[in-house]
Design an enzyme around this catalytic site. Structure first.
Site, mmCIF file in Angstrom:
data_model
loop_
_atom_site.group_PDB
_atom_site.id
_atom_site.type_symbol
_atom_site.label_atom_id
_atom_site.label_comp_id
_atom_site.label_asym_id
_atom_site.label_seq_id
_atom_site.Cartn_x
_atom_site.Cartn_y
_atom_site.Cartn_z
ATOM 1 N N TYR A 101 0.849 -1.183 0.000
ATOM 2 C CA TYR A 101 0.000 0.000 0.000
ATOM 3 C C TYR A 101 0.890 1.240 0.000
ATOM 4 O O TYR A 101 1.849 1.319 0.775
ATOM 5 C CB TYR A 101 -0.891 0.025 1.250
ATOM 6 C CG TYR A 101 -1.581 1.358 1.451
ATOM 7 C CD1 TYR A 101 -2.837 1.598 0.910
ATOM 8 C CD2 TYR A 101 -0.950 2.402 2.148
ATOM 9 C CE1 TYR A 101 -3.449 2.828 1.047
ATOM 10 C CE2 TYR A 101 -1.562 3.634 2.292
ATOM 11 C CZ TYR A 101 -2.809 3.844 1.737
ATOM 12 O OH TYR A 101 -3.405 5.068 1.871
ATOM 13 N N GLU A 189 -3.741 7.348 -3.915
ATOM 14 C CA GLU A 189 -3.520 6.072 -3.249
ATOM 15 C C GLU A 189 -3.337 4.949 -4.262
ATOM 16 O O GLU A 189 -4.001 4.952 -5.301
ATOM 17 C CB GLU A 189 -4.782 5.787 -2.434
ATOM 18 C CG GLU A 189 -4.598 4.943 -1.230
ATOM 19 C CD GLU A 189 -5.914 4.837 -0.465
ATOM 20 O OE1 GLU A 189 -6.013 5.411 0.630
ATOM 21 O OE2 GLU A 189 -6.844 4.188 -0.973
#
Ligand code: GDP
Ligand code: MN
Length: 381
Positions: A101, A189
């Site tokens: 991530y 993101e």
């Protein structure tokens, strides 16, 4: 404004972040043609502006034409968390060994952008943040300098990322920061940032939310705004020029000034109610604006009562009161109880003017909110 995955992905790719090849498709035939040209296996991914599409059935990995046809047929037109899927991307499947991530957002508490890295990608990162905050490494960024290379490296080491891919992940993180800053994004993101079995790093998903107040600096994003899949009510609010956010409670809230509206939301919650919306009518709340605001809250079928919280400044209380009377007298029948609290300039005159056949008047904000919460509870009972 939230971008679609494919829009964000194109932006990330243009900036130099590795992404799988993909094509946009709107029909089963287009899906099959795209899959054919990319080569199986491919991922078919619903393009709707919600997270967690994978879990909700909006993403499928297919190995051949028969599977692709069945998946495309199922996903195109499906309802995904309230949005109808009209487009999918067909994307080269990634043979991955690990899911990471990376993300950039504004840390409001610190008053600085923050870059984040975690080894626990591919899952809901909010859940990771709650369960194990240490699993996410964070670096605050001085916007005057951007994300320094040493900061990117430090975050990656702290997150425990494998040294073999550290350099590539650092490059992605720095590029993501530059995209975030250059786009006036609120969040950018990549989840998951996949590490392939060959040790390559590739962005399998892309999220980019842009600050709407900065859109004037990004004419290239204007076309995305037009196709923005808004909620019907949010579309209306946009048209009326209100700051409006739909929530899922039953107490409609109208106020002038963001702080005042936020306070009202908090108080509704405090007294056991649930806010149905945030609606800031702004300054100069004349009758037509008030009528538009009422039209908004009344047309939200979840709303059971409405509380007005108005502070008279330049807009005087008596003007607002006239506006409310005028707006409400346009309805043959007032569909939901309306409770009003006026404060500030000429509040007393305002209270006297208000037609109590149409509205309930309360002197304090606490009383007004409590009354509205009670009224909503009565409807629910
Ligand atoms: P989201 O559920 O809306 O966040 O969509 P994602 O693009 O993140 O996809 C969800 C999950 O699909 C990923 O975390 C992967 O675990 C899984 N997945 C499996 N194979 C693939 C693949 O080849 N490509 C992509 N994009 N996702 C895959
Ligand atoms: Mn994702």
């Amino acid at each position: 404004m939230k971008l679609h995955e494919y829009q964000a992905k194109r932006r990330f790719a243009e900036a130099g972040i590795p992404t799988p090849s993909f094509e946009l498709a709107e029909t089963v035939a287009e899906v099959l043609a795209a899959a054919e040209s990319l080569g199986y296996p491919v991922a078919i991914k619903a393009q709707v502006k919600v997270g967690g599409r994978g879990k909700a059935g909006g993403i499928e990995l297919v190995d051949d034409e028969a599977e692709a046809e069945a998946a495309a047929d199922r996903i195109l037109g499906m309802d995904l968390k309230g949005y109808t899927v009209e487009q999918v991307i067909v994307e080269e499947a990634v043979d991955f060994a690990q899911e990471l991530y990376v993300g950039i957002t504004m840390d409001r508490g610190a008053g600085q952008p923050v870059a984040m890295v975690s080894e626990e990608g591919g899952v809901d990162i909010e859940a990771v943040a709650e369960r194990d905050p240490d699993a996410i490494a964070r670096e605050h960024v001085d916007p005057a300098f951007g994300l320094h290379p040493y900061q990117a490296r430090r975050a990656i080491v702290e997150a425990g990322i494998d040294a073999a891919v550290a350099r590539d992940v650092a490059r992605v993180l720095q590029t993501l920061y530059d995209v975030w800053a250059g786009t006036d994004a609120t969040d950018a993101e990549i989840n998951p940032l996949m590490v392939t079995t060959d040790g390559e790093v590739i962005a399998a998903d892309a999220v980019c939310n842009v600050d709407e107040d900065a859109l004037f600096r990004h004419p290239e994003l204007a076309e995305f705004e037009e196709e923005e899949a808004r909620d019907e009510l949010e579309r209306k609010a946009h048209e009326y020029g209100f700051d409006y956010v739909r929530l899922d409670g039953t107490v409609g809230i109208i106020g002038n000034g963001a702080g005042l509206v936020m306070t009202t939301l908090d108080l509704v919650d405090h007294y056991g109610g649930e806010p149905a919306n945030f609606l800031d009518v702004g300054g100069g709340a004349k009758a037509d604006r008030i009528a538009n605001a009422l039209d908004m809250v009344f047309s939200d079928e979840n709303v059971d009562s409405v509380v007005f919280n108005i502070f008279g400044g330049i807009t005087r209380g008596d003007e607002v009161a006239r506006g409310i009377n005028e707006a409400l007298s346009q309805f043959d029948e007032i569909p939901k109880p309306v409770i009003v609290r006026l404060a500030g300039t000429n509040w007393q005159e305002g209270m006297e003017i208000l037609n109590t056949d149409l509205v309930t008047v309360e002197e304090t904000l606490e009383d007004a909110v409590q009354r509205a919460v009670e009224a909503a509870a009565e409807v629910a009972a």
